[in-house]
Design a protein around this motif. Structure first.
Motif, PDB file in Angstrom:
ATOM      1  N   ARG A   1       3.157  17.233  -0.855  1.00  0.00           N
ATOM      2  CA  ARG A   1       4.193  16.689   0.039  1.00  0.00           C
ATOM      3  C   ARG A   1       3.838  15.262   0.454  1.00  0.00           C
ATOM      4  O   ARG A   1       4.673  14.360   0.392  1.00  0.00           O
ATOM      5  CB  ARG A   1       4.345  17.579   1.268  1.00  0.00           C
ATOM      6  N   LYS A   2       2.593  15.039   0.830  1.00  0.00           N
ATOM      7  CA  LYS A   2       2.159  13.715   1.285  1.00  0.00           C
ATOM      8  C   LYS A   2       2.279  12.675   0.166  1.00  0.00           C
ATOM      9  O   LYS A   2       2.728  11.553   0.398  1.00  0.00           O
ATOM     10  CB  LYS A   2       0.719  13.791   1.795  1.00  0.00           C
ATOM     11  N   THR A   3       1.902  13.054  -1.047  1.00  0.00           N
ATOM     12  CA  THR A   3       2.000  12.130  -2.176  1.00  0.00           C
ATOM     13  C   THR A   3       3.456  11.789  -2.462  1.00  0.00           C
ATOM     14  O   THR A   3       3.797  10.625  -2.666  1.00  0.00           O
ATOM     15  CB  THR A   3       1.327  12.724  -3.423  1.00  0.00           C
TER      16      THR A   3
ATOM     17  N   GLU B   1       5.932  11.822  -0.408  1.00  0.00           N
ATOM     18  CA  GLU B   1       6.462  10.992   0.681  1.00  0.00           C
ATOM     19  C   GLU B   1       5.964   9.552   0.590  1.00  0.00           C
ATOM     20  O   GLU B   1       6.690   8.617   0.925  1.00  0.00           O
ATOM     21  CB  GLU B   1       6.065  11.577   2.036  1.00  0.00           C
ATOM     22  N   ASN B   2       4.741   9.349   0.146  1.00  0.00           N
ATOM     23  CA  ASN B   2       4.157   8.003   0.075  1.00  0.00           C
ATOM     24  C   ASN B   2       4.549   7.230  -1.172  1.00  0.00           C
ATOM     25  O   ASN B   2       4.370   6.016  -1.226  1.00  0.00           O
ATOM     26  CB  ASN B   2       2.629   8.081   0.139  1.00  0.00           C
TER      27      ASN B   2
ATOM     28  N   LYS C   1      -2.157  15.370  -6.403  1.00  0.00           N
ATOM     29  CA  LYS C   1      -2.402  14.449  -5.290  1.00  0.00           C
ATOM     30  C   LYS C   1      -2.380  13.006  -5.766  1.00  0.00           C
ATOM     31  O   LYS C   1      -1.991  12.113  -5.030  1.00  0.00           O
ATOM     32  CB  LYS C   1      -3.779  14.715  -4.666  1.00  0.00           C
TER      33      LYS C   1
ATOM     34  N   ASP D   1      -1.848  10.005  -2.477  1.00  0.00           N
ATOM     35  CA  ASP D   1      -1.451  10.285  -1.090  1.00  0.00           C
ATOM     36  C   ASP D   1      -2.144   9.367  -0.182  1.00  0.00           C
ATOM     37  O   ASP D   1      -2.189   8.527   0.321  1.00  0.00           O
ATOM     38  CB  ASP D   1      -1.738  11.722  -0.692  1.00  0.00           C
TER      39      ASP D   1
END
Length: 127
Positions: free
Chosen positions: A50-52, A54-55, A109, A127
């Motif tokens: 999710r973080k990757t 989003e970034n 990631k 991320d």
């Protein structure tokens, strides 16, 4: 003699239970690159943490558009897999990826990674 016959299978089971699963992160890395090769960037985005995800995109850009713009090369065949705890590094002939294990499986990631002399990897997607 009887004790030995019982202990040997028990030791064999214990030894195999401790070995990290190398196939699952390798398959996840191959699926990620297969999606990119098939121009299915939305599917590749779904394989990111999710973080990757989003970034990755710039403002006003979708994850799929960002991956398409990066144009990550073909992954190729798996050359090496390293697993430590919930994290893994998968080296493909044309890319190096870092993955993390979640309850639903391995997710990417970082991708498009290249080693930098005496420094951590530099990655196109991270991320």
């Amino acid at each position: 003699m009887r004790t030995l016959l019982i202990l040997v299978p028990a030791l064999a089971l214990a030894a195999t239970g401790c070995a990290p699963d190398m196939a699952a992160p390798a398959q996840a890395a191959e699926r990620f690159h297969a999606a990119l090769s098939a121009h299915r960037e939305d599917a590749a985005c779904a394989m990111l943490t999710r973080k990757t995800a989003e970034n990755l995109p710039n403002p006003g850009q979708t994850c799929a558009e960002a991956l398409r713009e990066l144009g990550l090369g073909p992954g190729g065949s798996v050359t090496a897999v390293s697993v430590w705890g919930e994290d893994a590094q998968v080296r493909l002939a044309g890319d190096t990826l870092f993955l993390h294990r979640f309850t639903d499986g391995w997710r990417v990631k970082a991708a498009g990674c290249e080693p930098v002399h005496d420094l951590p990897y530099k990655c196109e997607v991270e991320d």
